[in-house]
Write a protein that holds these residues in place. Structure first.
Motif, PDB file in Angstrom:
ATOM      1  N   HIS A 219     -45.444-136.942 125.277  1.00  0.00           N
ATOM      2  CA  HIS A 219     -45.547-137.436 126.651  1.00  0.00           C
ATOM      3  C   HIS A 219     -46.982-137.221 127.137  1.00  0.00           C
ATOM      4  O   HIS A 219     -47.665-136.300 126.683  1.00  0.00           O
TER       5      HIS A 219
ATOM      6  N   THR B 215     -44.101-131.440 133.847  1.00  0.00           N
ATOM      7  CA  THR B 215     -45.538-131.701 133.658  1.00  0.00           C
ATOM      8  C   THR B 215     -46.326-130.398 133.785  1.00  0.00           C
ATOM      9  O   THR B 215     -47.196-130.093 132.961  1.00  0.00           O
TER      10      THR B 215
ATOM     11  N   ASP C  51     -41.753-129.720 123.842  1.00  0.00           N
ATOM     12  CA  ASP C  51     -41.346-130.335 125.111  1.00  0.00           C
ATOM     13  C   ASP C  51     -39.902-130.816 124.927  1.00  0.00           C
ATOM     14  O   ASP C  51     -39.637-131.774 124.206  1.00  0.00           O
TER      15      ASP C  51
END
Ligand code: PMP
Length: 401
Positions: free
Chosen positions: A113, A85, A189
């Motif tokens: 995400h 994150t 990602d």
């Protein structure tokens, strides 16, 4: 009741963990490698005395192993963070804020995400334009639309290597060509993909890439951002200037050392492990789609080797998850996103499912603890669960109402 039939909370019933996309147990070999650093790794890598220098050596060793996993130019291209994150936030906010003089636009696919989408939405609140790129019914990014929405003002485009909810692998090389033809930066990602499929930042044309320790069977508490040499970011954490000034704060030596070892293990064993998992995944898919009203979600071929995701008509994902847990089988559902609302998953809506269709989702992600002998037990539990829930469902013609 399922509790009696399958011994709910009965220690004799073997646990079958099928939620490896959410988190993975630390691998015993990784723990063995890193545990010494919990006890002896107290040195601050930024200190010049011997204990600090030893900590720095451990850190650099981990950096090399991560660079090798993704074919990064060198160890200096790896920045450690506390999580995937944080790495996503650093990539997006760091690039956008550093390059405001070039433009105030950012772009991402609709199935990213939330640790990518939320920092982008935050930028949007502060005057940036957010361009969302749609995907097709398999979850593949629309390349023509990507080409259309990117402008010279787009400071960062973020597309995931593979999706965590539906397993679809994106055509990263084609995406990168489109982004680079316009002279722009691509962030990827790779949290869900790393360790399962080979990633080569140079051949793939990736400028920034996010990795997660616990998704590689490393300890929780570490993540990493690959930054292509020459790319400048604005740090989001300010302080002592660790990690080339991009992420201040003393590094978590245990987690980082473990992440490095997990990356080494993933590189060495990926091909063999992916082949093993793919055999199990294919068997699961073959069996589960025979259930009436059951459909595979995501791409049937361009998908992660350990990932099997489905939707079932007329039943709820949460009920599936809880029923499967009574069999001591842990699965996840895309039907409630991690913001803990009861909204259906943004990924399932983005691939064109209606709200009621998106609610009945189940995601099975295999890992090192699973084996082929478990497949019949899993399939039997899914079949019984679906049948039981359909009997209770007022929406199903099998319902009791
Ligand atoms: N990206 C993807 C694709 C994920 O699946 C996750 C969750 N495993 C994250 C980012 C965020 O990871 P974390 O919660 O460990 O920071």
């Amino acid at each position: 009741m399922p509790q009696q039939q399958c011994g709910f909370r009965d220690a004799k019933v073997k646990k079958i963990y099928l939620d490896h996309v959410s988190s993975k147990p630390i691998h015993p070999r990784v723990l063995e490698f890193a545990k010494g650093y919990l006890k002896h790794g107290y040195g601050n890598p930024s200190s010049l005395y011997s204990v600090g220098l030893e900590a720095k050596r451990i850190l650099e060793d981990a950096r090399i192993k991560l660079a090798e996993l993704i074919n990064g130019e060198n160890e200096n291209s790896i920045i450690f963070t506390a999580s995937a994150t944080e790495a996503n936030n650093l990539a997006i906010r760091g690039t956008a804020l550093r390059n405001v003089s070039k433009g105030r636009e950012v772009a991402a696919s609709t199935i990213e995400h939330i640790s990518v989408l939320n920092p982008m939405k935050e930028l949007q609140k502060n005057g940036f334009t957010l361009n969302l790129i749609p995907v097709d019914s398999m979850g593949v990014v629309d390349l023509a639309k990507l080409d259309e929405v990117l402008t010279k003002n787009t400071t960062v485009t973020s597309i995931m290597y593979a999706n965590n909810e539906i397993g679809t692998i994106e055509p990263i090389r084609e995406i990168s060509t489109t982004v680079h033809d316009k002279g722009l930066y691509l962030h990827v990602d790779a949290t869900a993909a790393a360790g399962y499929i080979p990633i080569d930042v140079k051949a793939d044309g990736i400028d920034l890439l996010t990795l997660s320790s616990n998704d590689l069977y490393g300890p929780q508490g570490a993540g990493a951002l690959y930054v292509k040499p020459g790319i400048k970011l604005q740090p989001i954490l300010l302080g002592g200037g660790q990690e080339r000034g991009l992420r201040s704060g003393t590094e978590n030596l245990f987690a980082v050392a473990g992440m490095g070892e997990a990356a080494r293990m993933a590189k060495d064993e990926m091909a063999q492990e992916a082949r093993r998992l793919k055999g199990m995944r294919d068997k699961l898919i073959e069996e589960i789609v025979t259930i009436e009203g059951a459909y595979l979600t995501g791409d049937p071929t361009q998908r992660l080797p350990h990932h099997a995701s489905f939707r079932f008509e007329h039943i709820e994902g949460e009920s599936i998850l809880l029923n499967m847990d009574m069999y001591n089988i842990q699965v996840s559902t895309g039907s409630a996103c991690s913001s803990k609302t009861l909204e259906p998953s943004h990924v399932l809506l983005a691939i064109g499912l209606k709200h009621e269709e998106a609610h009945g989702s189940m995601v099975l992600t295999l890992g090192r603890s699973n084996n082929m002998e478990e497949i019949p037990t899993i399939v039997k539990a899914v079949k019984e669960t679906v049948e039981r829930l359909r009997k209770l469902s007022p929406l199903s013609n099998k319902g009791v109402m």
